[in-house]
Design an enzyme around this catalytic site. Sequence first.
Site, PDB file in Angstrom:
ATOM      1  N   GLY A  31    -101.794  69.652  53.351  1.00  0.00           N
ATOM      2  CA  GLY A  31    -101.705  68.214  53.596  1.00  0.00           C
ATOM      3  C   GLY A  31    -100.732  67.826  54.693  1.00  0.00           C
ATOM      4  CG  HIS A  34    -100.681  68.497  62.252  1.00  0.00           C
ATOM      5  ND1 HIS A  34    -101.588  69.396  62.751  1.00  0.00           N
ATOM      6  CD2 HIS A  34     -99.857  69.209  61.436  1.00  0.00           C
ATOM      7  CE1 HIS A  34    -101.318  70.592  62.287  1.00  0.00           C
ATOM      8  NE2 HIS A  34    -100.281  70.515  61.476  1.00  0.00           N
ATOM      9  CG  HIS A  37    -103.855  69.888  58.990  1.00  0.00           C
ATOM     10  ND1 HIS A  37    -102.639  69.270  59.168  1.00  0.00           N
ATOM     11  CD2 HIS A  37    -103.603  70.997  58.254  1.00  0.00           C
ATOM     12  CE1 HIS A  37    -101.692  69.966  58.554  1.00  0.00           C
ATOM     13  NE2 HIS A  37    -102.245  71.035  57.998  1.00  0.00           N
TER      14      HIS A  37
HETATM   15  P1  AMP Z   1    -100.970  74.000  56.358  1.00  0.00           P
HETATM   16  O1  AMP Z   1    -101.349  72.647  55.843  1.00  0.00           O
HETATM   17  O2  AMP Z   1     -99.757  73.990  57.238  1.00  0.00           O
HETATM   18  O3  AMP Z   1    -100.941  75.053  55.290  1.00  0.00           O
HETATM   19  O4  AMP Z   1    -102.144  74.421  57.334  1.00  0.00           O
HETATM   20  C1  AMP Z   1    -103.485  74.400  56.927  1.00  0.00           C
HETATM   21  C2  AMP Z   1    -104.308  75.121  57.947  1.00  0.00           C
HETATM   22  O5  AMP Z   1    -104.139  74.483  59.217  1.00  0.00           O
HETATM   23  C3  AMP Z   1    -103.879  76.583  58.150  1.00  0.00           C
HETATM   24  O6  AMP Z   1    -105.035  77.375  58.366  1.00  0.00           O
HETATM   25  C4  AMP Z   1    -103.024  76.520  59.389  1.00  0.00           C
HETATM   26  O7  AMP Z   1    -103.004  77.725  60.121  1.00  0.00           O
HETATM   27  C5  AMP Z   1    -103.741  75.441  60.173  1.00  0.00           C
HETATM   28  N1  AMP Z   1    -102.849  74.841  61.157  1.00  0.00           N
HETATM   29  C6  AMP Z   1    -101.644  74.259  60.941  1.00  0.00           C
HETATM   30  N2  AMP Z   1    -101.104  73.858  62.112  1.00  0.00           N
HETATM   31  C7  AMP Z   1    -101.989  74.191  63.086  1.00  0.00           C
HETATM   32  C8  AMP Z   1    -102.009  74.062  64.505  1.00  0.00           C
HETATM   33  N3  AMP Z   1    -100.996  73.501  65.177  1.00  0.00           N
HETATM   34  N4  AMP Z   1    -103.078  74.528  65.176  1.00  0.00           N
HETATM   35  C9  AMP Z   1    -104.105  75.123  64.510  1.00  0.00           C
HETATM   36  N5  AMP Z   1    -104.149  75.284  63.183  1.00  0.00           N
HETATM   37  C10 AMP Z   1    -103.105  74.821  62.472  1.00  0.00           C
END
Ligand code: AMP
Length: 282
Positions: A31, A34, A37
């Site tokens: 969650g 940005h 996501h």
């Molecule tokens: P998180 O909510 O941070 O656990 O991220 C969820 C998914 O979004 C994961 O697969 C992350 O690798 C991906 N993600 C988070 N930040 C980025 C980003 N800046 N660029 C690409 N994928 C992202």
Amino acid sequence: MEVIRLPADMKAWAKEQKAAGKRIGLVPTMGFFHAGHLSLMRLAASATDKLVVSLFVNPTQFGPGEDFAAYPRNFDQDSRMAAAEGADVLFAPADRDMYPEGFATVVSVKNITNHLCGACRSGHFDGVATVVTKLLLLSGADCAVFGEKDFQQLAVIRRLVADLNMDVSIVGHPIVREADGLAMSSRNSYLNEAQRRTALCLYESLVLARQQAAAGILDASELAGRIREHIVSHDGTAVEYISFVDQRTLAPADQVDEHTRLALAVRIGKVRLIDNGLLLVR
Ligand code: AMP
């Protein structure tokens, strides 16, 4: 968009979609969305018929003293953003429903979790592998999209899906960055203005390493030394690791070649940030 809270309801929804011949795409998240996501959601939606976004701040992947309680949360905004990307389901279970009393199973991926974030965050990837296994099974995903921002996590998921013969295709998405190069992250919201400027040293390190490699400096320890110097020249930074790895195996690389990825973890004050990228960009 339907908000589903209970694992059993998620499974029932998936079963219905499968019976109707639909292909299901999953984007697992914690969650506080940005543009990174949202970009993953767009990719998953374009590759499948139905999009499930999961929103679960998974307690088992945080160590003691890490930021589980402080992790940024904004359900209403996330819900609006996922709906605007065309998500069919936002799966947002409660901790007690994902880990009911008596829960005793751990999915543990060995070897590739021994270094990088795995070495610094004990138990982290067990938490990730266990929850992602559950999310893949509950959502009935045919395809799941993960960001390269968490490069080691993506490798762990690919390994577990192959090892457990799971029938799902795992797709990686390139890192989405702010205009100045900082990799987008929910944790960037912890940074104050000065720290936000300092945080750019991760991306600058990547650019620096690429320039040096292009100029023929291919020795990993020499490059690591130069990067460290650049990072510690900023007040309030602490390097957790600067690693050069073969992106196919995550094995450490002594010499940079076209498979070498630089992976960084740096603390800016109390905020832990990571970044990575290939060095010889052709
Ligand atoms: P998180 O909510 O941070 O656990 O991220 C969820 C998914 O979004 C994961 O697969 C992350 O690798 C991906 N993600 C988070 N930040 C980025 C980003 N800046 N660029 C690409 N994928 C992202």
